[in-house]
Enzyme design. Structure first.
Site, PDB file in Angstrom:
ATOM      1  N   ARG A  65      57.793-121.093  35.954  1.00  0.00           N
ATOM      2  CA  ARG A  65      56.758-122.104  36.084  1.00  0.00           C
ATOM      3  C   ARG A  65      56.872-123.071  34.913  1.00  0.00           C
ATOM      4  NH1 ARG A  65      52.219-120.720  34.879  1.00  0.00           N
ATOM      5  NH2 ARG A  65      52.586-118.596  34.178  1.00  0.00           N
ATOM      6  N   TYR A  68      61.596-123.014  42.243  1.00  0.00           N
ATOM      7  CA  TYR A  68      61.181-121.732  41.686  1.00  0.00           C
ATOM      8  C   TYR A  68      59.829-121.277  42.271  1.00  0.00           C
ATOM      9  CZ  TYR A  68      59.236-118.169  38.833  1.00  0.00           C
ATOM     10  OH  TYR A  68      58.634-117.000  38.463  1.00  0.00           O
ATOM     11  N   LYS A 105      50.059-119.210  43.181  1.00  0.00           N
ATOM     12  CA  LYS A 105      49.338-119.719  42.007  1.00  0.00           C
ATOM     13  C   LYS A 105      48.585-121.011  42.328  1.00  0.00           C
ATOM     14  CE  LYS A 105      50.980-116.452  39.346  1.00  0.00           C
ATOM     15  NZ  LYS A 105      50.130-115.289  39.022  1.00  0.00           N
ATOM     16  N   HIS A 140      42.911-113.930  38.448  1.00  0.00           N
ATOM     17  CA  HIS A 140      44.273-113.451  38.211  1.00  0.00           C
ATOM     18  C   HIS A 140      44.199-111.943  37.931  1.00  0.00           C
ATOM     19  CE1 HIS A 140      48.228-114.150  35.760  1.00  0.00           C
ATOM     20  NE2 HIS A 140      48.460-113.683  36.958  1.00  0.00           N
ATOM     21  N   SER A 164      50.582-112.249  31.095  1.00  0.00           N
ATOM     22  CA  SER A 164      51.934-111.809  31.455  1.00  0.00           C
ATOM     23  C   SER A 164      52.495-110.855  30.399  1.00  0.00           C
ATOM     24  CB  SER A 164      52.850-113.012  31.627  1.00  0.00           C
ATOM     25  OG  SER A 164      52.882-113.753  30.443  1.00  0.00           O
ATOM     26  N   CYS A 196      52.239-107.583  30.262  1.00  0.00           N
ATOM     27  CA  CYS A 196      51.407-106.420  29.940  1.00  0.00           C
ATOM     28  C   CYS A 196      51.579-105.289  30.954  1.00  0.00           C
ATOM     29  CB  CYS A 196      49.932-106.823  29.877  1.00  0.00           C
ATOM     30  SG  CYS A 196      49.529-107.863  28.466  1.00  0.00           S
ATOM     31  N   ASP A 218      48.212-109.007  41.772  1.00  0.00           N
ATOM     32  CA  ASP A 218      48.210-110.262  41.008  1.00  0.00           C
ATOM     33  C   ASP A 218      46.936-111.089  41.144  1.00  0.00           C
ATOM     34  OD1 ASP A 218      49.565-111.995  39.203  1.00  0.00           O
ATOM     35  OD2 ASP A 218      50.120-113.319  40.845  1.00  0.00           O
ATOM     36  N   ARG A 236      63.215-112.191  39.737  1.00  0.00           N
ATOM     37  CA  ARG A 236      62.089-111.743  40.562  1.00  0.00           C
ATOM     38  C   ARG A 236      62.522-110.978  41.802  1.00  0.00           C
ATOM     39  NH1 ARG A 236      56.661-113.163  38.722  1.00  0.00           N
ATOM     40  NH2 ARG A 236      57.164-114.197  36.770  1.00  0.00           N
TER      41      ARG A 236
HETATM   42  O1  TSX Z   1      53.556-101.397  32.044  1.00  0.00           O
HETATM   43  C1  TSX Z   1      53.270-100.881  30.981  1.00  0.00           C
HETATM   44  N1  TSX Z   1      52.117-100.117  30.871  1.00  0.00           N
HETATM   45  C2  TSX Z   1      51.175 -99.997  32.027  1.00  0.00           C
HETATM   46  C3  TSX Z   1      51.637 -98.984  32.957  1.00  0.00           C
HETATM   47  C4  TSX Z   1      50.896 -98.395  33.866  1.00  0.00           C
HETATM   48  N2  TSX Z   1      54.114-101.045  29.896  1.00  0.00           N
HETATM   49  C5  TSX Z   1      55.302-101.887  29.991  1.00  0.00           C
HETATM   50  C6  TSX Z   1      54.933-103.301  29.595  1.00  0.00           C
HETATM   51  C7  TSX Z   1      56.032-104.268  29.773  1.00  0.00           C
HETATM   52  C8  TSX Z   1      55.820-105.178  30.914  1.00  0.00           C
HETATM   53  C9  TSX Z   1      53.809-100.429  28.721  1.00  0.00           C
HETATM   54  N3  TSX Z   1      54.440-100.432  27.535  1.00  0.00           N
HETATM   55  C10 TSX Z   1      52.668 -99.640  28.598  1.00  0.00           C
HETATM   56  C11 TSX Z   1      51.802 -99.459  29.699  1.00  0.00           C
HETATM   57  O2  TSX Z   1      50.801 -98.757  29.605  1.00  0.00           O
HETATM   58  N4  TSX Z   1      52.614 -99.178  27.312  1.00  0.00           N
HETATM   59  C12 TSX Z   1      53.702 -99.681  26.690  1.00  0.00           C
HETATM   60  C13 TSX Z   1      54.049 -99.432  25.263  1.00  0.00           C
HETATM   61  C14 TSX Z   1      54.986 -98.242  25.198  1.00  0.00           C
HETATM   62  C15 TSX Z   1      56.338 -98.438  25.404  1.00  0.00           C
HETATM   63  C16 TSX Z   1      57.201 -97.341  25.349  1.00  0.00           C
HETATM   64  C17 TSX Z   1      56.715 -96.071  25.084  1.00  0.00           C
HETATM   65  C18 TSX Z   1      55.352 -95.891  24.884  1.00  0.00           C
HETATM   66  C19 TSX Z   1      54.498 -96.983  24.951  1.00  0.00           C
HETATM   67  N5  TSX Z   1      57.621 -95.035  25.003  1.00  0.00           N
HETATM   68  C20 TSX Z   1      57.434 -93.721  24.601  1.00  0.00           C
HETATM   69  O3  TSX Z   1      56.365 -93.363  24.243  1.00  0.00           O
HETATM   70  C21 TSX Z   1      58.573 -92.828  24.695  1.00  0.00           C
HETATM   71 MN    MN Z   2      50.465-113.484  37.820  1.00  0.00          MN
END
Ligand code: TSX
Ligand code: MN
Length: 615
Positions: A87, A215, A224, A244, A266, A268, A293, A386
């Site tokens: 975007r 895109y 969106k 959102h 984004s 998260c 989303d 994507r």
């Molecule tokens: O999606 C994530 N979530 C929600 C899942 C239901 N991610 C990935 C985000 C990138 C888009 C996360 N990353 C989450 C999370 O709850 N937490 C984390 C941080 C994290 C990353 C790796 C580890 C732990 C926490 N690894 C180990 O503990 C081995």
């Molecule tokens: Mn979105």
């Protein structure tokens, strides 16, 4: 001029009836054909026959590359123009009568100026090309919460993606009937030159003009553009909310279902959360996806907030998606999926950074170039690569995802990626306080390309790029919604990403373990678990969070859930500047929330409140 002056091709199912019976629609299509001057007009009916015909044509033209049909039945790869991969906020405009109506966080162009400027670019833009007319419905067919749109486009890729992302074709047209109440979307790819790229929204005309991009976020106009930017404006004028947010059903081992809506900026892991599989300790608990989303929410007859997912598919980020991070997404994208800008393996499979297993020695990268594990420094898949996949492929799709009444929302979660300050989970005292949580939402940047990594960006309700009007008025609309809701959802803030100050490691294991937090949220929403009152909201007491079987130190959990007076003071002071942008449009109630917070901190600092509550 009428459509008759253009050669018209109609797909088979539509041939029994005139292509378009709705006079408002046929008039508008004729006007747009007059402007764009296509060689041919195709009215899309959404049939299987049409899908096959357009897919074959896309393959023949090189728009789609067939993948290994044994491994990935019905799946195709698309490579976008390399300068057209995301975007573009600087080229996205809200075209309201006044700049003030668009507010300080949107780009604004006067409607007349925008129509004139883009009109010049659209003039003759489809010469030698086919114009596709794509009727679609956002939301379950015939739901009072749903909206019809029609997208005119010169891109087969758009048609095939819209077919996955929305209820497309004859059914949407039937739902529209002879009504004039539909979103008018016009899209032309041109040559993908960013100098001639604009995404303009005309909320007062229920119209979207998008030009110069291919895109997804810029051209799949139902998503969106309609479901959020135009939708938020319609929500304001019609008394509902376009957000959102993911929507999930949380089912207990006893079969009790609680619906939760959650907004995350984004990066998260929103799609991961929407399809989460609880860890072993929570056997019997189940998460059902309603949407990943967007949520459209309206107060129902029963005085509760009811939500539908306006979409029909997932347009998700591929990199990072794996059987480890999101097994349900991996199953969802195993068939009938369009992949965009991922890497290709020798045997016609797809690959991206963060996929399970060994990194292949050799690949074709997202630009179509030869790539080797040893020799290449660049990523094989674009970081914003994507997948477009039908929601019916999702093994945990909620059986209420098509409920025309929507699902009743008991809790709203706001989440961000924050290394400090924001605890694992905290509940707002009341609706106004919850709106303040949402309005204060911030997240740390992860992609180096977008500037410095680890800088907190304010992204209220995760709607900063998607609010179709003045965001100060949007906050006011959220506050006013309370008048209609007799049974308001409880509001929470979560942070899976807090880091240990000493070693910089994530304090919370996240992923399936988030079920522990979700259970507390469900129990709080149902008024059956305790909590600790802090100056900032309710947090779980030591024994409230079920931590049995969790392989981490309880001190670490204490630290993940702790609140610190000095950190919050800094947070609230940084929020002042952001709120000030909205001037007179900022509701007094929100600024008072902020000031009351600060006053409480100053009171408590004198009594060393923090000494008992963090380690
Ligand atoms: O999606 C994530 N979530 C929600 C899942 C239901 N991610 C990935 C985000 C990138 C888009 C996360 N990353 C989450 C999370 O709850 N937490 C984390 C941080 C994290 C990353 C790796 C580890 C732990 C926490 N690894 C180990 O503990 C081995
Ligand atoms: Mn979105």
């Amino acid at each position: 001029m009428s459509t008759q002056s253009h050669p018209i091709a109609v797909s088979s199912a539509a041939q029994e009836k005139p292509a378009i019976q709705n006079p408002h629609l046929s008039k508008w299509v004729a006007e747009m054909a007059d402007l764009c001057k296509p060689d041919k007009i195709v009215f899309c009916d959404g049939s299987e026959e049409e899908k096959k015909r357009l897919t074959d044509e896309a393959v023949e033209k090189g728009v789609l590359i067939p993948l290994n049909q044994q491994k990935l039945p019905g799946c195709y790869l698309h490579r976008s123009n390399p300068n057209d991969v995301a975007r573009v906020e600087q080229l996205t405009f809200i075209c309201t009568q006044t700049k003030e109506q668009a507010g300080p966080t949107n780009n604004w162009m006067a409607p007349n100026e925008a129509y004139a400027k883009l009109g010049k670019l659209f003039d003759g833009s489809m010469k030698g090309r086919t114009m596709y007319v794509v009727p679609y419905c956002m939301g379950p067919l015939n739901s009072p919460l749903s909206k019809v749109g029609v997208e005119i486009t010169d891109s087969i890729y758009v048609v095939l993606n819209m077919r996955i992302m929305a209820r497309m074709g004859r059914a949407a047209l039937d739902m529209l009937g002879n009504s004039n109440d539909f979103n008018r979307g016009l899209h032309c790819t041109l040559d993908c030159n960013p100098d001639r790229r604009f995404i303009c929204h005309f909320p007062q005309d229920n119209t979207i003009w998008s030009i110069g991009s291919g895109y997804g976020g810029n051209v799949l106009l139902g998503k969106k553009c309609l479901a959020l930017r135009i939708g938020s404006y319609l929500g304001k004028t019609e008394g509902w909310l376009a957000e959102h947010m993911l929507i999930m059903g949380v089912e207990s081992p006893e079969g009790e279902m609680t619906y939760v809506a959650a907004a995350f900026p984004s990066a998260c892991g929103k799609t991961n959360f929407a399809m989460m599989i609880p860890t072993e300790r929570f056997r019997g608990w189940k998460i059902w996806t309603v949407g990943d989303d967007i949520a459209w929410m309206r107060v129902g007859e029963d005085g509760r907030l009811r939500a539908i997912n306006p979409e029909f598919g997932y347009f998700g980020v591929a990199p990072g998606t794996s059987f480890k991070s999101n097994p349900n997404a991996m199953k969802t994208i195993a068939k009938d999926t369009i992949y965009t800008n991922v890497a290709l393996t020798k045997d016609g499979d797809v690959w991206w950074e963060g996929k399970d297993g060994e990194i292949p020695e050799e690949l074709t990268d997202w630009k179509g170039n030869h790539w080797t594990k040893k020799g290449s420094t660049e990523k094989a898949a674009h970081p914003n690569a994507r997948f477009t996949a039908p929601s019916k492929n999702n093994p945990v799709l909620s059986r209420f995802s098509e409920d025309p009444e929507g699902v009743p929302i008991s809790a709203i979660i706001f989440g961000g990626r924050r290394a400090t300050t924001i605890p694992l989970v905290i509940q707002a005292f009341n609706w106004t306080h919850g709106v303040f949580f949402g309005a204060s939402l911030g997240s740390e940047t992860t992609a180096a390309a977008t500037g410095q990594v680890g800088i907190v960006r304010r992204d209220p309700m995760a709607m900063l790029p998607f609010c179709g009007y003045n965001m100060g008025d949007y906050f006011a609309h959220w506050l006013e919604m309370q008048a209609e809701i007799t049974n308001a959802p409880k509001v929470f803030m979560v942070n899976w990403f807090r880091r240990n100050k000493e070693n910089g490691k994530f304090m919370w294991p996240g992923f399936g373990e988030n079920m522990r937090v979700l259970k507390w949220i469900v129990d709080r929403a149902r008024l059956r678990v305790g909590g600790q009152e802090t100056p900032f909201g309710w947090v779980p007491k030591a024994d409230d969070l079920d931590l049995s079987g969790l392989d981490i130190d309880s001190d670490l959990v204490d630290e993940a859930t702790a609140v610190d007076l000095d950190e919050w003071k800094a947070e609230l002071e940084s929020g002042k500047e952001f709120f000030a942008k909205f001037g007179e449009h900022l509701p007094e109630a929100l600024d008072l929330q902020r000031k009351m917070f600060l006053a409480r901190i100053d009171t408590l600092k004198k009594r060393k409140w923090g000494a008992h509550h963090h380690h």
